[in-house]
Design an enzyme around this catalytic site. Structure first.
Site, PDB file in Angstrom:
ATOM      1  N   LYS A 170      12.078  12.154  -5.982  1.00  0.00           N
ATOM      2  CA  LYS A 170      11.839  10.800  -6.478  1.00  0.00           C
ATOM      3  C   LYS A 170      10.376  10.692  -6.883  1.00  0.00           C
ATOM      4  O   LYS A 170       9.503  10.535  -6.032  1.00  0.00           O
ATOM      5  CB  LYS A 170      12.146   9.731  -5.424  1.00  0.00           C
ATOM      6  N   GLU A 379      -9.298   2.327   2.533  1.00  0.00           N
ATOM      7  CA  GLU A 379      -9.187   3.158   1.335  1.00  0.00           C
ATOM      8  C   GLU A 379      -9.082   2.237   0.127  1.00  0.00           C
ATOM      9  O   GLU A 379      -8.134   1.465  -0.001  1.00  0.00           O
ATOM     10  CB  GLU A 379      -7.963   4.064   1.424  1.00  0.00           C
TER      11      GLU A 379
END
Length: 476
Positions: A170, A379
């Site tokens: 995927k 992040e």
């Protein structure tokens, strides 16, 4: 792309079980350039069934047979290399030159290295009278991200092929067209039907169905730590192996004896590469306290050399970030940095001058960042650098390791022996000393919440193998 709204299952391009589509947005223009189909659990069931059937025979192929397949794939990849670079550039915004030199190159370089690894890899050995055999783990579910699409697809597909595994991939639904092109390459290379299957879709619709599926023996996931937790939880009921490469907040330690001008300038370039959208980007730059302001000035000059613009513009060396969601997240974090008291040296919120559309972020540098600030801990995944200061070697090691992540660390040292000493104390999966050349043979993966397992070369191949001991195999 003629197969954009199809999936590749059991050696054929097929329609989804339940029709549903999603536009794919060009981040340079904010306009859709194609549509893909979104899969469901029913599509995953079909793909897994095909992969399980194929495993019975593919797992028994010889090393030479798998090498021949991988060499054919490499030949197809190189023939369509320019097409791959252009596809990646459009779907995720990498400037054309960078997409050609780096993004597409990751696919061929990893495949070449895995071919070389397979040529000499030891699958069986005797220890006394016991045979130690390394065998393919089975059907592997693969979920890959949008930021380095071919790097991560090939880091999973190549070792799986080398091991004798079958797979269901995927790709990211945000940047899926490179995955579709790769599936065309696999078909052209003559991959046996069912060995490689591709189902497009989102996390809730396809990713979770793969992770929970009892017919999948291993999940290999690259993406955010948040999503990685969901994959691991969904996989837990079937006790499958979960291999993950997740987020990072990598430290870049500049020791006192470095050439500050060169070290800071290269650090800014490393942080801003791929528009800051690399999980191992050196986003926290630690500099000696007595040279902090000098480092900030150098970083500001370095940031000013970046030309932000559309991926297809010759002058662009920094493209857009991949999506509006990503753009909004970065803008919010830049605003948070200002609000929490960091000094804005370059860039800042808003679109760069001269742009009124596209997900473009101004190359941003913050100085006087403290370890408790949000921009020093979260992040950001954009072209945003935080500069922090330190007073001693022991202190900077402690500060660098004070993060939930542990993917990478960077050390700049005039004295290599000192650099090695500091590297030994980093709690990170990969440490880079003095901005070295990229190494396809170095293990890649993280400590702590940056994941588990390793990729690249024999380290990556090993992740796709089970170990079997046959006791008494060599008995008289």
């Amino acid at each position: 792309m003629s197969n954009a709204q199809k999936f590749y299952i059991d050696g054929a391009w097929v329609d989804p079980v339940v029709p549903a589509t999603l536009p794919v947005i060009d981040p340079s223009t904010e306009e859709a350039f194609t549509e893909i189909s979104l899969g469901s659990a029913a599509d995953v069931d079909k793909a897994v069934a095909a992969a399980r059937r194929a495993f019975a025979t593919f797992s028994q192929t010889s090393r030479d047979e798998r090498l021949a397949l991988m060499r054919r794939l490499l030949a197809v990849y190189m023939r369509r290399y320019d097409e791959m670079a252009a596809t990646i550039s459009r779907e995720m915004g990498a400037p054309r030159k960078m997409a050609h030199a780096s993004q597409a190159a990751m696919g061929s370089l990893h495949l070449e290295r895995m071919i070389a690894t397979l040529e000499t890899f030891v699958f069986e050995e005797m220890r006394g009278t016991t045979l130690i055999a390394r065998e393919p783990i089975g059907v592997v579910g693969m979920i890959t991200p949008w930021n380095w699409p071919m790097n991560q697809i090939m880091c999973k597909v190549a070792p799986a092929l080398a091991a004798g595994c079958t797979m269901v991939l995927k790709p990211s639904e945000i940047a899926p067209t490179s995955g579709l092109l790769f599936a065309e390459m696999m078909e052209e290379a003559g991959v046996p039907k069912g060995v490689f299957n591709l189902v497009n879709g989102d996390g809730p619709g396809v990713g979770e169905a793969m992770s929970r599926h009892p017919g999948i023996d291993m999940m290999s996931f690259t993406g955010s730590t948040r999503a990685g937790i969901l994959v691991a939880k969904a996989a837990a009921d079937t006790i499958k192996r979960v291999h993950q490469e997740l987020g990072g907040k990598s430290a870049n330690i500049l020791l006192p004896d470095v050439d500050l001008e060169a070290a800071v300038t290269r650090g800014v370039t490393a942080c801003f590469g791929n528009s800051g959208q690399s999980c191992n980007a050196p986003t926290r730059m630690f500099v000696p306290a007595d040279r902090h302001d000098e480092a900030a000035e150098i970083a500001g000059r370095a940031a000013a050399t970046f030309r932000v613009g559309p991926a297809d513009a010759e002058t662009s060396n920094l493209g857009p970030v991949v999506s509006k969601q990503q753009f909004d997240k970065i803008q919010a974090l830049i605003e948070t940095g200002i609000r929490e008291g960091a000094t804005l040296v370059a860039g800042g919120p808003g679109l760069p001058e001269g742009t009124n559309r596209g997900y473009f972020v101004r190359p941003t540098v913050f100085a006087h960042v403290t370890p408790d600030m949000t921009i020093a801990r979260e992040e950001i995944f954009g072209p945003v650098l935080s500069i922090l200061s330190y007073d001693s070697e022991d202190q900077v090691i402690e500060l660098a390791n004070d993060t939930v992540y542990g993917l990478a660390a960077y050390i700049q040292a005039g004295d290599l022996a000192r650099g090695r000493k500091v590297a030994a104390k980093m709690r990170a999966g990969t440490v880079y000393i003095n901005y070295p050349a990229w190494d396809a043979g170095a293990p890649f993966g993280g400590y702590k919440q940056s994941g588990n397992g390793r990729e690249y070369a024999d380290f990556g191949l090993t992740e796709f193998l089970e170990i079997k001991g046959v006791v008494g195999y060599g008995a008289a």
